[in-house]
Write a protein that holds these residues in place. Sequence first.
Motif, mmCIF file in Angstrom:
data_model
loop_
_atom_site.group_PDB
_atom_site.id
_atom_site.type_symbol
_atom_site.label_atom_id
_atom_site.label_comp_id
_atom_site.label_asym_id
_atom_site.label_seq_id
_atom_site.Cartn_x
_atom_site.Cartn_y
_atom_site.Cartn_z
ATOM 1 N N SER A 70 0.950 -1.158 -0.020
ATOM 2 C CA SER A 70 -0.155 -0.151 0.096
ATOM 3 C C SER A 70 0.974 1.180 -0.134
ATOM 4 O O SER A 70 0.965 2.206 -0.956
ATOM 5 C CB SER A 70 -1.055 -0.008 1.297
ATOM 6 N N ARG A 71 2.634 1.149 0.806
ATOM 7 C CA ARG A 71 3.427 2.644 1.113
ATOM 8 C C ARG A 71 3.714 2.922 0.028
ATOM 9 O O ARG A 71 3.554 3.324 -0.811
ATOM 10 C CB ARG A 71 3.746 2.234 2.203
ATOM 11 N N VAL A 72 3.916 1.083 -0.715
ATOM 12 C CA VAL A 72 4.911 1.820 -2.057
ATOM 13 C C VAL A 72 3.589 2.054 -3.195
ATOM 14 O O VAL A 72 4.081 2.426 -4.169
ATOM 15 C CB VAL A 72 5.124 -0.104 -2.731
ATOM 16 N N ARG A 73 2.707 1.579 -3.350
ATOM 17 C CA ARG A 73 1.482 2.069 -4.125
ATOM 18 C C ARG A 73 1.657 3.788 -3.857
ATOM 19 O O ARG A 73 1.584 4.911 -4.897
ATOM 20 C CB ARG A 73 0.304 1.626 -4.760
ATOM 21 N N ALA A 74 1.358 4.521 -3.104
ATOM 22 C CA ALA A 74 1.303 5.291 -2.547
ATOM 23 C C ALA A 74 2.085 6.580 -3.712
ATOM 24 O O ALA A 74 2.231 7.487 -3.639
ATOM 25 C CB ALA A 74 0.156 5.546 -1.355
ATOM 26 N N GLU A 75 3.333 5.926 -2.583
ATOM 27 C CA GLU A 75 4.610 6.372 -3.116
ATOM 28 C C GLU A 75 5.190 6.473 -4.722
ATOM 29 O O GLU A 75 5.097 8.117 -5.182
ATOM 30 C CB GLU A 75 5.742 5.959 -2.581
ATOM 31 N N LEU A 76 4.579 5.397 -5.456
ATOM 32 C CA LEU A 76 4.883 5.389 -6.606
ATOM 33 C C LEU A 76 3.866 6.752 -7.319
ATOM 34 O O LEU A 76 4.124 7.640 -8.500
ATOM 35 C CB LEU A 76 4.335 3.722 -6.917
ATOM 36 N N ALA A 77 2.346 6.387 -7.049
ATOM 37 C CA ALA A 77 1.125 7.361 -7.689
ATOM 38 C C ALA A 77 1.368 8.982 -7.064
ATOM 39 O O ALA A 77 1.434 10.021 -8.112
ATOM 40 C CB ALA A 77 0.596 7.604 -6.946
ATOM 41 N N GLY A 78 2.718 8.826 -5.921
ATOM 42 C CA GLY A 78 2.804 10.738 -5.516
ATOM 43 C C GLY A 78 3.748 11.445 -6.471
ATOM 44 O O GLY A 78 4.410 11.850 -6.395
ATOM 45 N N THR A 79 4.396 10.484 -7.052
ATOM 46 C CA THR A 79 5.467 10.666 -8.163
ATOM 47 C C THR A 79 5.441 11.596 -10.153
ATOM 48 O O THR A 79 5.814 11.896 -10.623
ATOM 49 C CB THR A 79 6.834 9.680 -8.268
ATOM 50 N N GLY A 80 4.039 11.277 -9.342
ATOM 51 C CA GLY A 80 2.854 11.428 -11.420
ATOM 52 C C GLY A 80 3.007 10.475 -12.054
ATOM 53 O O GLY A 80 2.283 10.894 -12.605
ATOM 54 N N LEU A 81 3.501 9.119 -11.188
ATOM 55 C CA LEU A 81 3.056 7.809 -12.735
ATOM 56 C C LEU A 81 2.036 7.201 -12.230
ATOM 57 O O LEU A 81 1.421 7.224 -11.180
ATOM 58 C CB LEU A 81 4.846 7.512 -11.802
ATOM 59 N N THR A 82 1.422 7.028 -14.170
ATOM 60 C CA THR A 82 -0.353 6.060 -13.108
ATOM 61 C C THR A 82 0.460 4.502 -12.910
ATOM 62 O O THR A 82 1.108 4.127 -13.640
ATOM 63 C CB THR A 82 -0.663 6.001 -14.863
ATOM 64 N N VAL A 83 -0.235 4.074 -11.486
ATOM 65 C CA VAL A 83 -0.232 2.844 -11.827
ATOM 66 C C VAL A 83 -0.767 1.850 -12.080
ATOM 67 O O VAL A 83 -2.015 2.145 -11.564
ATOM 68 C CB VAL A 83 -0.446 2.559 -10.186
ATOM 69 N N GLU A 84 -0.507 1.055 -13.379
ATOM 70 C CA GLU A 84 -1.093 0.101 -13.569
ATOM 71 C C GLU A 84 -0.421 -0.400 -14.504
ATOM 72 O O GLU A 84 0.170 -0.827 -14.557
ATOM 73 C CB GLU A 84 -2.318 1.266 -15.038
ATOM 74 N N SER A 85 -1.251 -1.416 -15.043
ATOM 75 C CA SER A 85 -0.219 -3.078 -15.948
ATOM 76 C C SER A 85 -0.186 -2.886 -17.185
ATOM 77 O O SER A 85 -0.839 -2.027 -17.131
ATOM 78 C CB SER A 85 -1.651 -4.077 -15.203
#
Length: 254
Positions: A235-250
């Motif tokens: 959950s933390r990893v996903r939030a931090e990745l999204a926080g960089t401006g990247l779209t988290v998607e498959s």
Amino acid sequence: MSSVDLNADLGEGFGRWTLGDDDALLGIVTSANVACGFHAGDPSTMYRTCGAAVERSVAIGAQVGYRDLAGFGRRRIDYDLGELRDDLLYQIGALEAFCRVAGGRVGYVKPHGALYNTAAVEEGQAGAIVAAVRAYDAALPVLCQPGSVLARVAIEAGVTVVGEGFADRGYRADGTLMPRSLPGAVLHDPDEVVARAVRMAVEQVVETADGELVPTPVASICVHGDTPGAVGLASRVRAELAGTGLTVESFSRP
């Protein structure tokens, strides 16, 4: 890179034995590497995991491994390469059946454990993986370490490669994973794991155990489902990745 995938190894229970919180992780990750019954998993577990993944629009990959339930697929096996190809093809087909029943599909293939590590450096077993993928569906991507022998063999055979980085594993100077038997092979500090995931996704580099930076051109980040605290960590990893401006998607259509 405008987007990044977050994957986890799921469906790794067997019979009455369960491993990890698959339901919780399926609410976080964008791709699920589902065990196909050889290193872990069984038909009922595959059925439940595929159904839950399809319900959450999570892409499903065939997590293929050695025929090694007792060792969880983490013991190297010197196979006849034709037999290895056939074992892998069998696993992909089995998972596809459960995907279809759930209304989904197998979207990619990822080797597990000792097979993953062996194929990263050995052309024979890498070739068996690629042969199985090509025999089943040459359009299926292979999720593996960038720069590995498997990546090279797959590209040479016309198979799409998706580079994978591990947020919770230690790396050696040559860019390969540290054996789990060595100290530092598995990272347990949540802050370190999160920082590593973000750095791999944004800067496309990873810090080795020796403190060097090596290139890691990855499109997918793995957080192991059997890591202690995996749900909170993912959950933390996903939030931090999204926080960089990247779209988290498959990288694969569910």
